[in-house]
Design an enzyme around this catalytic site. Structure first.
Site, PDB file in Angstrom:
ATOM      1  N   ILE A 202       0.857  -1.186   0.000  1.00 32.01           N
ATOM      2  CA  ILE A 202       0.000   0.000   0.000  1.00 32.01           C
ATOM      3  C   ILE A 202       0.891   1.233   0.000  1.00 32.01           C
ATOM      4  O   ILE A 202       1.796   1.341   0.838  1.00 32.01           O
ATOM      5  CB  ILE A 202      -0.911   0.033   1.252  1.00 32.01           C
ATOM      6  N   HIS A 203       0.646   2.141  -0.936  1.00 31.49           N
ATOM      7  CA  HIS A 203       1.450   3.368  -0.925  1.00 31.49           C
ATOM      8  C   HIS A 203       0.702   4.595  -1.433  1.00 31.49           C
ATOM      9  O   HIS A 203       1.167   5.712  -1.255  1.00 31.49           O
ATOM     10  CB  HIS A 203       2.706   3.173  -1.791  1.00 31.49           C
TER      11      HIS A 203
END
Length: 356
Positions: A202-203
């Protein structure tokens, strides 16, 4: 011909590594690293493992707001281009580095080529979508990974100097997969068994910066019975701690620092399923034949959805849990949608014609 290649983040290092090998057989390449990813795990280790040449210029831009970061890149890239006077500027993907490189070149009347042209999520709230559109519209040569990308450009009135080449990420993935299998010991180091764990990444700001979305994702990951490996992007770690979610996640998930390229390929290749909000990881999961659950409401890689190997769940906790427990793609629906691993050669062949 002198060619200036603009890179700044991990996916661009991966793509440039295969294109640079082909380019340097025929041309002089000047590698300009903006510094958008700047710590060792996000940066230098990729150069080492991919044997990407040391950049001739490192601009050391670092993090910052989109406007500040893009503006500083534009200024410093322009300085380099004025000094080097390249015949062509090559950009990759959809980052601030991509847009700054394309703008700097076009304003100096230097021919510009964009690798990974024509991708669209049709969500203009994504900074990457704006970068893609603007870069495509000021580029002179457009290298598209898929027929869908070619069609997207056609719908926007771009039909000249558009080339369907396949995806250079596939070149790198197929080439380095065998190396990763031999060199990486990530499964042994983490006590993992093939197909007995999930990988999560996740970014995107829409997930990391939004407390509600990040909480829903953490709650879903915490509820799953599978062993989950979660390499943490620096921004993700920052917001997990800010929102008081880090310790809760740490109890049920294997948290690691960003991994080197070989370790990450092997980790993905042996996973039962991948959960991600990354565009590139969705595509890599498809190429590796690993089911993917995408933590977004849209994707620029529609082929993965059309073939049933990827599902969009957003940050909906119930949907995430449901898909992880019940999603099973069919091998019969898998095709070589992104090419056979020869995209970089085809791109350089087009550049070699000199008809720019």
């Amino acid at each position: 011909m002198k060619i200036a290649s603009i890179i700044g983040v991990r996916p661009q290092f991966v793509k440039a590594s295969v294109v640079s090998k082909e380019l340097r057989k025929h041309h002089e390449e000047i590698l300009i690293h903006t510094g958008q990813h700047y710590d060792y795990q996000m940066n230098k280790i990729f150069f080492d493992q991919l044997q990407l040449p040391e950049p001739e210029y490192h601009l050391n831009i670092g993090s910052g707001s989109h406007g500040k970061q893009t503006g500083e890149m534009l200024d410093k890239i322009e300085e380099v281009l004025l000094k080097e006077e390249p015949d062509l500027v090559l950009t990759y993907g959809d980052t601030n580095s991509t847009l700054a490189g394309a703008l700097a070149a076009s304003k100096l009347h230097i021919k510009t080529a964009h690798i990974e042209s024509g991708l669209r999520s049709f969500d203009r709230t994504m900074p990457e979508e704006i970068n893609r559109i603007l870069t495509d519209h000021c580029s002179d040569i457009l290298f598209c990974p898929t027929p869908n990308a070619v069609e997207n450009l056609k719908n926007e009135g771009i039909t000249e100097n558009v080339h369907l080449t396949g995806d250079v990420m596939v070149d790198s993935l197929l080439f380095n997969k065998e190396i990763a299998e031999k060199k990486s010991h990530v499964l042994e180091d983490m006590n993992l068994e093939s197909r007995q764990y999930l990988v999560a990444t996740i970014h995107r700001a829409s997930n990391t910066d939004d407390k509600n979305n990040l909480t829903n994702i953490v709650n879903a990951l915490s509820e799953l019975d599978d062993k989950i490996v979660f390499p943490l992007h620096p921004r993700t770690e920052k917001f997990l701690k800010k929102y008081g979610l880090y310790d809760r996640l740490k109890e049920s998930v294997i948290l690691t620092q960003p991994l080197g390229f070989f370790d990450f390929i092997k980790l993905m290749d042996n996973a039962r399923m991948i959960l991600t909000d990354s565009g590139g990881v969705q595509k890599e999961a498809y190429v590796l034949k690993v089911p993917c659950v995408t933590l977004r409401d849209n994707t620029e890689w529609m082929e993965t959805i059309e073939d049933g190997w990827n599902v969009l769940v957003g940050a909906d906790k119930l949907k995430i849990v449901e898909m992880v427990n019940g999603f099973k793609p069919s091998l019969e629906m898998h095709e070589d949608r992104y090419g056979l691993g020869d995209a970089s050669g085809r791109i350089v062949e087009i550049i070699n014609t000199g008809d720019l």
